[in-house]
Scaffold this motif. Structure first.
Motif, PDB file in Angstrom:
ATOM      1  N   PHE A 115       0.832  -1.206   0.000  1.00 25.80           N
ATOM      2  CA  PHE A 115       0.000   0.000   0.000  1.00 25.80           C
ATOM      3  C   PHE A 115       0.866   1.256   0.000  1.00 25.80           C
ATOM      4  O   PHE A 115       0.595   2.210  -0.715  1.00 25.80           O
ATOM      5  N   LEU A 119       0.871   4.205  -2.656  1.00 28.78           N
ATOM      6  CA  LEU A 119       0.646   5.586  -2.219  1.00 28.78           C
ATOM      7  C   LEU A 119       1.790   6.487  -2.687  1.00 28.78           C
ATOM      8  O   LEU A 119       1.561   7.595  -3.174  1.00 28.78           O
ATOM      9  N   THR A 124      -3.129   5.340  -5.689  1.00 25.55           N
ATOM     10  CA  THR A 124      -4.360   5.216  -4.901  1.00 25.55           C
ATOM     11  C   THR A 124      -5.386   6.276  -5.272  1.00 25.55           C
ATOM     12  O   THR A 124      -6.545   6.165  -4.892  1.00 25.55           O
ATOM     13  N   ARG A 127      -9.300   5.775  -6.704  1.00 24.71           N
ATOM     14  CA  ARG A 127      -9.722   4.392  -6.486  1.00 24.71           C
ATOM     15  C   ARG A 127     -10.271   4.253  -5.066  1.00 24.71           C
ATOM     16  O   ARG A 127      -9.815   4.916  -4.152  1.00 24.71           O
ATOM     17  N   SER A 129     -10.683   2.972  -1.450  1.00 24.58           N
ATOM     18  CA  SER A 129      -9.672   2.455  -0.524  1.00 24.58           C
ATOM     19  C   SER A 129      -9.886   0.970  -0.229  1.00 24.58           C
ATOM     20  O   SER A 129      -8.916   0.221  -0.110  1.00 24.58           O
ATOM     21  N   ILE A 132      -8.224  -0.961  -2.925  1.00 23.63           N
ATOM     22  CA  ILE A 132      -6.759  -0.897  -2.816  1.00 23.63           C
ATOM     23  C   ILE A 132      -6.275  -1.843  -1.716  1.00 23.63           C
ATOM     24  O   ILE A 132      -5.337  -2.617  -1.918  1.00 23.63           O
ATOM     25  N   TYR A 133      -6.929  -1.795  -0.540  1.00 20.61           N
ATOM     26  CA  TYR A 133      -6.527  -2.662   0.569  1.00 20.61           C
ATOM     27  C   TYR A 133      -6.655  -4.136   0.165  1.00 20.61           C
ATOM     28  O   TYR A 133      -5.748  -4.929   0.413  1.00 20.61           O
ATOM     29  N   CYS A 136      -3.959  -5.171  -2.272  1.00 19.79           N
ATOM     30  CA  CYS A 136      -2.652  -5.315  -1.603  1.00 19.79           C
ATOM     31  C   CYS A 136      -2.585  -6.620  -0.808  1.00 19.79           C
ATOM     32  O   CYS A 136      -1.555  -7.302  -0.810  1.00 19.79           O
ATOM     33  N   THR A 167      -8.391  -3.710 -10.173  1.00 17.81           N
ATOM     34  CA  THR A 167      -7.488  -2.952  -9.298  1.00 17.81           C
ATOM     35  C   THR A 167      -6.204  -3.740  -9.040  1.00 17.81           C
ATOM     36  O   THR A 167      -5.103  -3.189  -9.087  1.00 17.81           O
TER      37      THR A 167
END
Length: 201
Positions: A115, A119, A124, A127, A129, A132-133, A136, A167
């Motif tokens: 992440f 960042l 990020t 998109r 969050s 993204i999490y 990752c 993503t």
């Protein structure tokens, strides 16, 4: 920002040193090389209305967080930076997701490093969050060789598998993460996510 150090894990010299956070991170593989750096000197920068101190006050009684001091318009220190808030929230949510998937703290730390890399490269922006999490964490599962599938993570997060696959593909390619070959089901999900992306363009 290159600091002249080399990563002991991958040999890259693309190391980010952040004095505000007090850590040194490899931006190639995401390894945290040092996490308790302290800079003791005081630096100043020239502003239009005079000089201003660079950095944050850390109290001897605090647990390491930045503190504002002073009063009213004479207050010194910027408090917690936006980036620190973003990373703190990511750490909390990624750790929770890993716990729901019965993954240890090692996996949460690795996903958080992915992440931070995303960042740092501004991947990020624009998109969600949660996507993204989840991406990752899935990259971590793939690189660490766990049996978790993309659909397992999308079920826990209650998000669309195609959106998550899209993503994941964007992040893994942009970060140049060496991901082991996929199984047939994951390949199908990624293929469908790519087709979904093409239809949306």
């Amino acid at each position: 920002m290159s600091t002249g150090f080399k990563c002991r894990n991958c040999g890259s010299n693309e190391i980010e040193e952040d004095n505000a956070r007090g850590d040194r991170v490899c931006m190639n593989c995401g390894s945290v090389l040092e996490d308790s750096l302290i800079v003791s000197e005081v630096q100043f920068e020239e502003m239009g209305h005079g000089a201003s101190a660079i950095g944050q006050f850390v109290s001897a009684e605090s647990s390491g967080g930045a503190t504002n001091y002073g009063y009213g318009k004479f207050q010194v220190g910027s408090g917690t930076e936006s980036r620190e808030v973003t990373i703190k929230k990511a750490k909390k949510d990624i750790t929770l997701l890993c716990q729901q998937l019965q993954l240890t703290q090692h996996y949460a730390d690795t996903a958080l490093n992915f992440f931070k890399m995303a960042l740092h490269r501004h991947l990020t922006r624009g998109r969600k969050s949660t996507h993204i999490y989840a991406a990752c964490v899935y990259m971590t599962c793939r690189t660490e060789g766990t049996s978790h599938l993309l659909i397992d993570i999308s079920d826990v997060q209650q998000i669309c598998s195609y959106e998550l696959g899209r993503t994941y593909l964007k992040l893994s390619h942009a970060l140049c993460i060496n991901i082991p070959s996929v199984d047939a089901f994951d390949y199908l999900i990624c293929l469908l996510a790519s087709q979904y992306l093409l239809e949306r363009i």
